[in-house]
Scaffold this active site. Sequence first.
Site, PDB file in Angstrom:
ATOM      1  N   TYR A 152      48.435  21.341  88.939  1.00  0.00           N
ATOM      2  CA  TYR A 152      49.597  20.746  89.136  1.00  0.00           C
ATOM      3  C   TYR A 152      50.836  21.234  88.901  1.00  0.00           C
ATOM      4  O   TYR A 152      51.630  21.400  89.762  1.00  0.00           O
ATOM      5  CB  TYR A 152      49.396  19.229  88.689  1.00  0.00           C
ATOM      6  CG  TYR A 152      50.371  18.237  88.632  1.00  0.00           C
ATOM      7  CD1 TYR A 152      50.365  17.562  89.929  1.00  0.00           C
ATOM      8  CD2 TYR A 152      51.455  17.963  87.826  1.00  0.00           C
ATOM      9  CE1 TYR A 152      51.603  16.505  90.108  1.00  0.00           C
ATOM     10  CE2 TYR A 152      52.406  17.051  88.363  1.00  0.00           C
ATOM     11  CZ  TYR A 152      52.394  16.281  89.402  1.00  0.00           C
ATOM     12  OH  TYR A 152      53.372  15.437  89.518  1.00  0.00           O
ATOM     13  N   LYS A 156      53.987  22.541  91.401  1.00  0.00           N
ATOM     14  CA  LYS A 156      55.254  22.146  91.127  1.00  0.00           C
ATOM     15  C   LYS A 156      56.364  23.079  90.668  1.00  0.00           C
ATOM     16  O   LYS A 156      57.396  23.044  91.255  1.00  0.00           O
ATOM     17  CB  LYS A 156      55.332  20.762  90.049  1.00  0.00           C
ATOM     18  CG  LYS A 156      54.391  19.855  90.362  1.00  0.00           C
ATOM     19  CD  LYS A 156      54.875  19.009  91.681  1.00  0.00           C
ATOM     20  CE  LYS A 156      54.287  17.910  91.977  1.00  0.00           C
ATOM     21  NZ  LYS A 156      54.605  17.002  93.105  1.00  0.00           N
TER      22      LYS A 156
HETATM   23  P1  NAP Z   1      51.032   7.908  93.770  1.00  0.00           P
HETATM   24  O1  NAP Z   1      51.563   6.651  93.542  1.00  0.00           O
HETATM   25  O2  NAP Z   1      49.701   8.437  93.567  1.00  0.00           O
HETATM   26  O3  NAP Z   1      51.440   8.260  95.321  1.00  0.00           O
HETATM   27  C1  NAP Z   1      51.145   9.565  96.119  1.00  0.00           C
HETATM   28  C2  NAP Z   1      51.292   9.164  97.542  1.00  0.00           C
HETATM   29  O4  NAP Z   1      50.978  10.494  98.199  1.00  0.00           O
HETATM   30  C3  NAP Z   1      50.113   8.189  97.987  1.00  0.00           C
HETATM   31  O5  NAP Z   1      50.700   7.646  99.046  1.00  0.00           O
HETATM   32  C4  NAP Z   1      48.886   9.280  98.572  1.00  0.00           C
HETATM   33  O6  NAP Z   1      48.311   8.711  99.788  1.00  0.00           O
HETATM   34  C5  NAP Z   1      50.065  10.422  99.258  1.00  0.00           C
HETATM   35  N1  NAP Z   1      49.118  11.423  99.675  1.00  0.00           N
HETATM   36  C6  NAP Z   1      48.430  12.188  98.751  1.00  0.00           C
HETATM   37  N2  NAP Z   1      47.910  13.022  99.385  1.00  0.00           N
HETATM   38  C7  NAP Z   1      48.431  13.392 100.660  1.00  0.00           C
HETATM   39  C8  NAP Z   1      48.394  14.034 101.723  1.00  0.00           C
HETATM   40  N3  NAP Z   1      47.628  15.168 101.812  1.00  0.00           N
HETATM   41  N4  NAP Z   1      49.172  13.983 102.892  1.00  0.00           N
HETATM   42  C9  NAP Z   1      49.866  12.823 102.851  1.00  0.00           C
HETATM   43  N5  NAP Z   1      50.040  11.796 101.912  1.00  0.00           N
HETATM   44  C10 NAP Z   1      49.376  12.161 101.044  1.00  0.00           C
HETATM   45  O7  NAP Z   1      52.132   9.116  93.202  1.00  0.00           O
HETATM   46  P2  NAP Z   1      53.394   8.960  92.767  1.00  0.00           P
HETATM   47  O8  NAP Z   1      53.602   8.829  91.219  1.00  0.00           O
HETATM   48  O9  NAP Z   1      54.367   7.914  93.536  1.00  0.00           O
HETATM   49  O10 NAP Z   1      53.945  10.463  92.937  1.00  0.00           O
HETATM   50  C11 NAP Z   1      54.856  10.719  94.014  1.00  0.00           C
HETATM   51  C12 NAP Z   1      55.296  12.072  93.925  1.00  0.00           C
HETATM   52  O11 NAP Z   1      56.087  12.415  92.638  1.00  0.00           O
HETATM   53  C13 NAP Z   1      54.173  13.314  93.744  1.00  0.00           C
HETATM   54  O12 NAP Z   1      54.402  14.456  94.362  1.00  0.00           O
HETATM   55  C14 NAP Z   1      54.225  13.294  92.305  1.00  0.00           C
HETATM   56  O13 NAP Z   1      53.424  14.593  92.103  1.00  0.00           O
HETATM   57  C15 NAP Z   1      55.617  13.489  91.920  1.00  0.00           C
HETATM   58  N6  NAP Z   1      55.679  12.902  90.417  1.00  0.00           N
HETATM   59  C16 NAP Z   1      55.200  11.824  89.863  1.00  0.00           C
HETATM   60  C17 NAP Z   1      55.422  11.543  88.655  1.00  0.00           C
HETATM   61  C18 NAP Z   1      54.974  10.381  88.066  1.00  0.00           C
HETATM   62  O14 NAP Z   1      54.967  10.210  86.546  1.00  0.00           O
HETATM   63  N7  NAP Z   1      54.447   9.163  88.786  1.00  0.00           N
HETATM   64  C19 NAP Z   1      56.064  12.422  87.785  1.00  0.00           C
HETATM   65  C20 NAP Z   1      56.609  13.841  88.510  1.00  0.00           C
HETATM   66  C21 NAP Z   1      56.282  13.814  89.657  1.00  0.00           C
HETATM   67  P3  NAP Z   1      46.844   8.179  99.651  1.00  0.00           P
HETATM   68  O15 NAP Z   1      46.769   7.350  98.314  1.00  0.00           O
HETATM   69  O16 NAP Z   1      46.408   7.339 100.616  1.00  0.00           O
HETATM   70  O17 NAP Z   1      46.063   9.483  99.370  1.00  0.00           O
END
Ligand code: NAP
Length: 242
Positions: A152, A156
Amino acid sequence: MLKGKTAVVTGAAKGIGKAVAIAFAKEGCNIVLNYHSSVSDDTINEIEEYGTRCMPVQGDVADFGFAAQLVKDIKKEFGTLDILVNNAGITRDMLLMRMSEEQFDQVINTNLKGTFNMVRHASSLMLKQRSGTIINMASVVGVTGNIGQANYAASKAGIIGLTKSAAKELAQRGITCNAIAPGFVETDMTDVLAEETKQEMLKAIPLKRYGTVDDIASAAVFLAKNTYITGQVLNVDGGMVM
Ligand code: NAP
């Protein structure tokens, strides 16, 4: 300022992506909502409540051909692609010694290659338009590294390098490209972590609270409105990394 623009948000059925899509709809943007497995009618209705269009498109951002077709469809449907938010992302956490090739490949393919695929095709259109803005979702982990997240963190960190390179290449046509590095945001992605791990994380956040999806969405809107910031990584992390 963003009224009438077309914004595509990947992985926008839930979590940060959904909040970003709603925030851009509030600004008057038409939304192209990419989702992976499913999206609820409620989410689409919530976006359209702001009087803008929401076009849901199912697909895997890791698929180069899908990204190409998505950009073609947006051009046909809306004429322009003004804002691209590469939000789709996954984790497959495991200590390096035990990490499988599949766990590494899945994360790199979705997070890094998925971002490349979308930037590659969207930027072709933006270059012709001579306008556009790209926002890539990185993570503080891409800067600091993290135990159990070599795949991961590498994805990133790769996104940060991709963002800066794209910013340099696209600036000549007035296109901006930035990254947001969220800290710990409460979503399904972080929900799976043990309570003990969450409490440890909280101790490392100077502002003493987890981030909300709206903290990240407002940063994305800010970056989309500003036409003189490019090649930057905006940490939205309660001060975790300074
Ligand atoms: P999340 O709730 O798990 O949502 C991720 C979304 O991405 C889901 O809707 C998922 O769809 C979709 N996805 C996964 N694989 C995909 C693919 N191959 N094609 C298209 N869509 C896809 O995560 P989140 O926390 O909102 O994270 C959103 C972004 O922020 C990510 O890039 C994550 O790395 C980044 N981020 C999050 C955090 C945190 O603390 N939450 C911190 C740093 C960075 P499905 O569920 O249908 O597969």
